[in-house]
Design a protein around this motif. Structure first.
Motif: not given
Length: 478
Positions: A406-416
């Motif tokens: 993944l490139p710099k600045g990518t947002i990892i979104k987690t949903t629980a």
């Protein structure tokens, strides 16, 4: 050269054969009709169990029954059909219709294997011909280190926790303790495995190994950064030059996550990605151990093993462990009788390789997903677990060529998603208001991830190589 890791039943006669004959057909047509042989344990089912089940279902294994011999298996046939047909066993709960599907540790059954087992049970679970049985598999002792086979040698270092006793009756406990390995100089760790002693496993839910060591100011700043900015990942890279001891800063009071044991996970391997964890001479190893009372006083003993890179051999990257989404999870607030949804966002401060996908929730955990939101705005579902199982902390380790880059600045979104209703069979009390906490009756919502930060140049090189390989595969298919 590190070896590739290899994946890991007797009785009388029996064979089912079905001959199809059309009504009114003559002898010649009857003789030429195809013969469909029935499914048997010896020929069809035993190899599946040996490949996918025996690792746990064997004498002295962690499972409640052995599935090694026909006499072991036969009493459990109907139960096996239910668990396999319902995709509860082997424990592999990832949605196979979305996201990344190539894993280095895939223990799931294929649709064909599930169909074979179900048809075998429906046919009366016959043994078949003993001569069709696969050769018995030799398994290492339950007290052996699992990664020793991978590395071809025993661990280079084993650190043991001090003695502790879990009372027979108690609420959940978290035993936090430190030890100190006896190594004279800095070492790079190629793999690490954590485990409770066999006598302790009935009370240990999971155990996280932490590292307490001084770091350079630049590294400490990077490790603390979870936001996009001008942070150079090269501060993490291995170097033949040792940091000046005078410039090192004290570790975080809580330490840095280093390795984990849970039912479904042994530890971490880094060599496939040319990476390693860095262990500084004199560093302290600590453990955070979640304990559940078993009804009898039980001694608790945790060990963590380390396999080092040879001295003078430097990995290309430094691997790190994060509980992605944990900060937002502290806002968990689940009313009685409701299903809740919690989203968390983590920005990568540099290009990165994500090594694994490991959701972590408690008794009310229902489902969990992890997505990547790229700097250009498009979104990719990395993985989704629609049926979370609290008793199985499965660590889905990506195959090397499938791990997200993944490139710099990518947002990892987690949903629980948490299910605090009476329809959740694991829910201890749907009338309770649930918040964040360590106890199993409280809740969490994060992903335990191994992240390898890389340079922009390496990001561009790896993505270009993958595109070229994908194009080549497309041409071959055409």
């Amino acid at each position: 050269m590190v070896k590739g890791m290899t994946n890991r039943w007797s009785g009388g006669l029996g064979l089912l054969a079905v001959t199809a004959m059309a009504a009114g057909a003559g002898p010649a047509s009857a003789q030429s009709a195809p013969v469909q042989k029935g499914v048997t344990f010896a020929k069809d089912v035993a190899p599946i169990f040996q490949e996918k089940c025996e690792i746990c279902h064997r004498p002295d294994g962690m499972a409640p029954m052995s599935l090694v011999t026909y006499s072991d298996v036969r009493p459990w046939a109907r139960s096996i059909k239910g668990k396999v047909g319902g995709r509860e066993m082997p424990p592999w709960y990832i949605d196979k219709t979305v996201g990344i599907q190539h894993f280095a540790n895939d223990r799931s059954l294929t649709d064909e294997q599930i169909d074979t087992i179900v048809r075998w049970v429906d046919a009366g679970a016959p043994l078949g011909n003993e001569r069709d049985l696969p050769a018995p598999r030799t398994w290492p002792s339950d007290d052996a280190w699992q990664y020793s086979e991978y590395f071809g040698r025993p661990p280079d270092l084993i650190v043991k926790s001090p003695d502790y006793v879990m009372p027979a009756v108690s609420q959940d406990r978290w035993w936090e303790v430190r030890g100190e390995p006896s190594i004279p100089d800095d070492r790079w760790v190629a793999g690490t495995e954590t485990r409770p002693a066999k006598r302790s496993r009935k009370v240990v839910h999971h155990a996280t190994t932490y590292l307490f060591q001084k770091e350079s100011p630049a590294t400490a700043k990077f490790m603390a950064s979870l936001r996009a900015g001008d942070v150079d990942a090269s501060v993490l890279y291995p170097s033949a030059k040792q940091d000046d001891p005078a410039t090192l800063v004290d570790p975080s009071p809580s330490g840095a996550s280093f390795s984990e044991w849970a039912v479904g996970k042994n530890g971490e391997l880094y060599v496939e990605h040319e990476a390693g964890q860095f262990l500084r001479a004199g560093a302290q190893i600590g453990w955070d151990i979640h304990l559940n009372a078993s009804g009898e006083s039980t001694p608790v003993e945790i060990e963590t093993a380390f396999w080092f890179y040879p001295k003078g051999t430097l990995p290309k990257y430094r691997a790190t462990m994060y509980a992605i989404g944990n900060a937002k999870a502290r806002d968990i607030d689940i009313p009685p009788g409701e299903v809740s949804r919690l989203e968390a966002y983590t920005v990568l401060p540099a290009p990165a390789i994500i090594v694994n996908f490991q959701p972590h929730m408690h008794l009310r955990g229902k489902a969990f997903s992890m997505e990547a939101i790229y700097p250009d705005g498009h979104t990719e579902m990395l993985n989704y677990v629609p049926r979370y199982a609290f008793n199985w902390h499965v660590n889905y380790v990506y195959a090397k060529d499938a791990a997200p880059v993944l490139p710099k600045g990518t947002i990892i979104k987690t949903t629980a998603w948490h299910d605090n209703t009476s329809s959740n069979k694991s829910n201890p009390d749907p009338a309770q208001w649930v918040t964040y906490g360590q106890r199993s009756v409280d809740e969490m919502a994060h992903a335990n991830e191994v992240v390898i930060y890389i340079t922009q140049a390496d990001y561009e090189r790896i993505t270009a190589e993958r595109k070229q390989k994908a194009a080549g595969n497309t041409q071959q298919q055409q």
